[in-house]
Design a protein around this motif. Structure first.
Motif, PDB file in Angstrom:
ATOM      1  N   LEU A 143       4.118  -0.841   6.214  1.00  0.00           N
ATOM      2  CA  LEU A 143       3.279  -0.526   5.055  1.00  0.00           C
ATOM      3  C   LEU A 143       3.390   0.941   4.653  1.00  0.00           C
ATOM      4  O   LEU A 143       3.341   1.274   3.470  1.00  0.00           O
ATOM      5  CB  LEU A 143       1.816  -0.816   5.387  1.00  0.00           C
ATOM      6  CG  LEU A 143       1.289  -2.215   5.054  1.00  0.00           C
ATOM      7  CD1 LEU A 143      -0.122  -2.360   5.548  1.00  0.00           C
ATOM      8  CD2 LEU A 143       1.364  -2.451   3.543  1.00  0.00           C
ATOM      9  N   LYS A 144       3.540   1.795   5.661  1.00  0.00           N
ATOM     10  CA  LYS A 144       3.619   3.244   5.383  1.00  0.00           C
ATOM     11  C   LYS A 144       4.775   3.560   4.437  1.00  0.00           C
ATOM     12  O   LYS A 144       4.660   4.406   3.568  1.00  0.00           O
ATOM     13  CB  LYS A 144       3.801   4.022   6.688  1.00  0.00           C
ATOM     14  CG  LYS A 144       2.545   4.082   7.518  1.00  0.00           C
ATOM     15  CD  LYS A 144       2.564   5.292   8.453  1.00  0.00           C
ATOM     16  CE  LYS A 144       1.452   5.180   9.472  1.00  0.00           C
ATOM     17  NZ  LYS A 144       1.829   4.303  10.607  1.00  0.00           N
ATOM     18  N   GLN A 146       5.793   1.872   2.125  1.00  0.00           N
ATOM     19  CA  GLN A 146       5.582   1.307   0.780  1.00  0.00           C
ATOM     20  C   GLN A 146       4.870   2.264  -0.172  1.00  0.00           C
ATOM     21  O   GLN A 146       4.660   1.925  -1.338  1.00  0.00           O
ATOM     22  CB  GLN A 146       4.833  -0.022   0.888  1.00  0.00           C
ATOM     23  CG  GLN A 146       5.612  -1.057   1.688  1.00  0.00           C
ATOM     24  CD  GLN A 146       5.113  -2.478   1.487  1.00  0.00           C
ATOM     25  OE1 GLN A 146       3.997  -2.695   1.015  1.00  0.00           O
ATOM     26  NE2 GLN A 146       5.928  -3.439   1.867  1.00  0.00           N
ATOM     27  N   LYS A 147       4.460   3.421   0.336  1.00  0.00           N
ATOM     28  CA  LYS A 147       3.898   4.486  -0.497  1.00  0.00           C
ATOM     29  C   LYS A 147       2.699   4.050  -1.344  1.00  0.00           C
ATOM     30  O   LYS A 147       2.527   4.513  -2.473  1.00  0.00           O
ATOM     31  CB  LYS A 147       4.980   5.032  -1.436  1.00  0.00           C
ATOM     32  CG  LYS A 147       6.199   5.569  -0.737  1.00  0.00           C
ATOM     33  CD  LYS A 147       6.967   6.382  -1.728  1.00  0.00           C
ATOM     34  CE  LYS A 147       8.445   6.335  -1.509  1.00  0.00           C
ATOM     35  NZ  LYS A 147       9.187   6.985  -2.564  1.00  0.00           N
ATOM     36  N   MET A 148       1.933   3.109  -0.829  1.00  0.00           N
ATOM     37  CA  MET A 148       0.740   2.664  -1.572  1.00  0.00           C
ATOM     38  C   MET A 148      -0.311   3.769  -1.524  1.00  0.00           C
ATOM     39  O   MET A 148      -0.452   4.446  -0.501  1.00  0.00           O
ATOM     40  CB  MET A 148       0.152   1.432  -0.900  1.00  0.00           C
ATOM     41  CG  MET A 148       1.016   0.204  -0.984  1.00  0.00           C
ATOM     42  SD  MET A 148       0.543  -0.819  -2.347  1.00  0.00           S
ATOM     43  CE  MET A 148      -1.079  -1.366  -1.816  1.00  0.00           C
ATOM     44  N   PRO A 149      -1.102   3.940  -2.577  1.00  0.00           N
ATOM     45  CA  PRO A 149      -2.224   4.884  -2.484  1.00  0.00           C
ATOM     46  C   PRO A 149      -3.144   4.436  -1.339  1.00  0.00           C
ATOM     47  O   PRO A 149      -3.559   3.270  -1.314  1.00  0.00           O
ATOM     48  CB  PRO A 149      -2.930   4.720  -3.837  1.00  0.00           C
ATOM     49  CG  PRO A 149      -1.892   4.133  -4.739  1.00  0.00           C
ATOM     50  CD  PRO A 149      -0.998   3.302  -3.879  1.00  0.00           C
ATOM     51  N   PRO A 150      -3.424   5.326  -0.381  1.00  0.00           N
ATOM     52  CA  PRO A 150      -4.174   4.920   0.816  1.00  0.00           C
ATOM     53  C   PRO A 150      -5.500   4.218   0.512  1.00  0.00           C
ATOM     54  O   PRO A 150      -5.888   3.295   1.226  1.00  0.00           O
ATOM     55  CB  PRO A 150      -4.411   6.243   1.550  1.00  0.00           C
ATOM     56  CG  PRO A 150      -3.349   7.162   1.043  1.00  0.00           C
ATOM     57  CD  PRO A 150      -3.026   6.744  -0.347  1.00  0.00           C
ATOM     58  N   THR A 151      -6.151   4.613  -0.578  1.00  0.00           N
ATOM     59  CA  THR A 151      -7.450   3.989  -0.885  1.00  0.00           C
ATOM     60  C   THR A 151      -7.295   2.518  -1.275  1.00  0.00           C
ATOM     61  O   THR A 151      -8.266   1.767  -1.311  1.00  0.00           O
ATOM     62  CB  THR A 151      -8.146   4.724  -2.057  1.00  0.00           C
ATOM     63  OG1 THR A 151      -7.181   4.863  -3.110  1.00  0.00           O
ATOM     64  CG2 THR A 151      -8.671   6.082  -1.638  1.00  0.00           C
ATOM     65  N   LEU A 152      -6.063   2.102  -1.574  1.00  0.00           N
ATOM     66  CA  LEU A 152      -5.855   0.704  -1.982  1.00  0.00           C
ATOM     67  C   LEU A 152      -5.410  -0.188  -0.812  1.00  0.00           C
ATOM     68  O   LEU A 152      -5.202  -1.386  -0.986  1.00  0.00           O
ATOM     69  CB  LEU A 152      -4.814   0.622  -3.104  1.00  0.00           C
ATOM     70  CG  LEU A 152      -5.180   1.353  -4.400  1.00  0.00           C
ATOM     71  CD1 LEU A 152      -4.124   1.120  -5.465  1.00  0.00           C
ATOM     72  CD2 LEU A 152      -6.543   0.889  -4.917  1.00  0.00           C
ATOM     73  N   VAL A 153      -5.232   0.441   0.346  1.00  0.00           N
ATOM     74  CA  VAL A 153      -4.820  -0.353   1.510  1.00  0.00           C
ATOM     75  C   VAL A 153      -6.044  -0.560   2.399  1.00  0.00           C
ATOM     76  O   VAL A 153      -6.331   0.230   3.293  1.00  0.00           O
ATOM     77  CB  VAL A 153      -3.681   0.349   2.289  1.00  0.00           C
ATOM     78  CG1 VAL A 153      -3.190  -0.519   3.447  1.00  0.00           C
ATOM     79  CG2 VAL A 153      -2.517   0.667   1.365  1.00  0.00           C
TER      80      VAL A 153
END
Ligand code: ATP
Ligand code: MG
Length: 291
Positions: A143-144, A146-153
């Motif tokens: 998941l890391k 995938q560069k998702m905004p942390p607040t959305l994970v």
């Protein structure tokens, strides 16, 4: 057993009572051997080819076949077999491995969306966006990357992905893409046998990768992830098929039956020639015959 019944036997359309352990990887229905099923296997290929010709000519529906499985369950062989009779012009296969840098710059449905079949075509996904709730779930460290905004994970991530996939598939179905999803259900014992063959037989060595053994070590986690995934994403318009995969010939028979069943469920027909066009054809024929 007729095609329709064979297809129905392994179909899952909803998650309420779904348990993977209710399905036996070694099941072969009432077929005893490959020899016994030979005629049906051949018939499936011929039927698929004839139906695909109409699908292409009609240029209206498209068919998306998604294959997911543990390693060595036989995805590649199935794709080769089921599609052996169809016109390559109307069919495309895409394999999805670990995402590239470019793919990681986008949402998780982006890379597969670009590969969806055009109208009149059959599209085959060898692995798919479902890896996002399988390998990524079993190895959450991915998941890391995938560069998702942390607040959305958050803790509902997998539920949210199921919801997004359901929404996406509903949208595709409403636009004329018929979706059929296959989980090739191989047993741990049979996987071991196939891995050993890959190690022992020189012409199979190339198929083996050290990663296969690592993933085998996570067998139970994968089975759990598969069960949850199927239960949460099976629907009437995008059903899962739990295909017994310990006997390759039977896997082929079932997949072929599902493809035929899916195409037969459509109103496929060659386009009717309009009056004006018919006159044009007759005139052309006259010219040809007169010289
Ligand atoms: P075969 O082994 O039969 O040649 P394969 O489909 O297993 O075919 P591999 O190159 O061995 O191909 O494996 C592809 C790998 O890519 C799998 O381990 C799969 O889990 C991984 N993968 C696919 N999609 C993703 C994703 N979105 N994120 C991370 N890994 C992925
Ligand atoms: Mg592999």
């Amino acid at each position: 057993m007729k095609t329709e019944r064979l297809a129905k036997r392994y179909r899952v359309e909803g998650g309420k009572h779904f348990r993977l352990k209710d399905f036996d990887p070694a099941d072969t229905g009432h077929w005893r051997s490959k020899k016994h099923a030979q005629e049906a296997l051949q018939q499936g290929i011929v039927q698929t080819a004839a139906l695909q010709d109409k699908l292409y000519a009609q240029d209206c529906w498209s068919l998306l076949l998604i294959f997911q499985a543990m390693d060595a369950a036989g995805k590649d062989g199935i794709i080769k077999h089921v599609m052996s009779g169809v016109n390559p012009q109307g069919c495309q296969v895409f394999s999805f491995k670990a995402p590239s840098d470019l793919e990681l710059q986008h949402d998780f449905l982006w890379r597969t969306t670009r590969c969806l079949p055009e109208r009149g075509h059959i599209g085959i996904f060898n692995r798919s966006y479902y890896e996002e709730v399988l390998v990524v779930r079993v190895h959450p460290e991915i998941l890391k990357s995938q560069k998702m905004p942390p607040t959305l994970v958050g803790k509902n991530l997998w539920e949210e992905r199921f919801e997004d996939i359901r929404g996406f598939e509903r949208h595709m179905a409403r636009s004329g893409t018929v979706i059929r999803k296959f989980f090739l259900h191989v047993s741990k014992k049979e996987q071991k046998r196939r891995f050993l063959a890959r190690l022992e037989e020189p012409e199979k060595n190339w198929k083996f990768s050290a990663a296969d053994i690592r993933e085998r070590g996570c067998w139970d986690d994968y089975q759990e992830a598969y069960e949850d995934m199927i239960g949460n994403t099976a629907s009437k318009h995008a059903p899962w098929y739990i295909v017994p995969a310990d006997n390759k010939w039977f896997t082929r028979l079932v997949v072929s039956a599902v493809v035929v069943d899916a195409l037969e469920s459509l109103d496929l027909a060659y386009p009717k020639v309009e009056e004006e066009k018919r006159k044009e054809l007759e005139a052309a024929k006259k010219v040809l015959l007169s010289k």
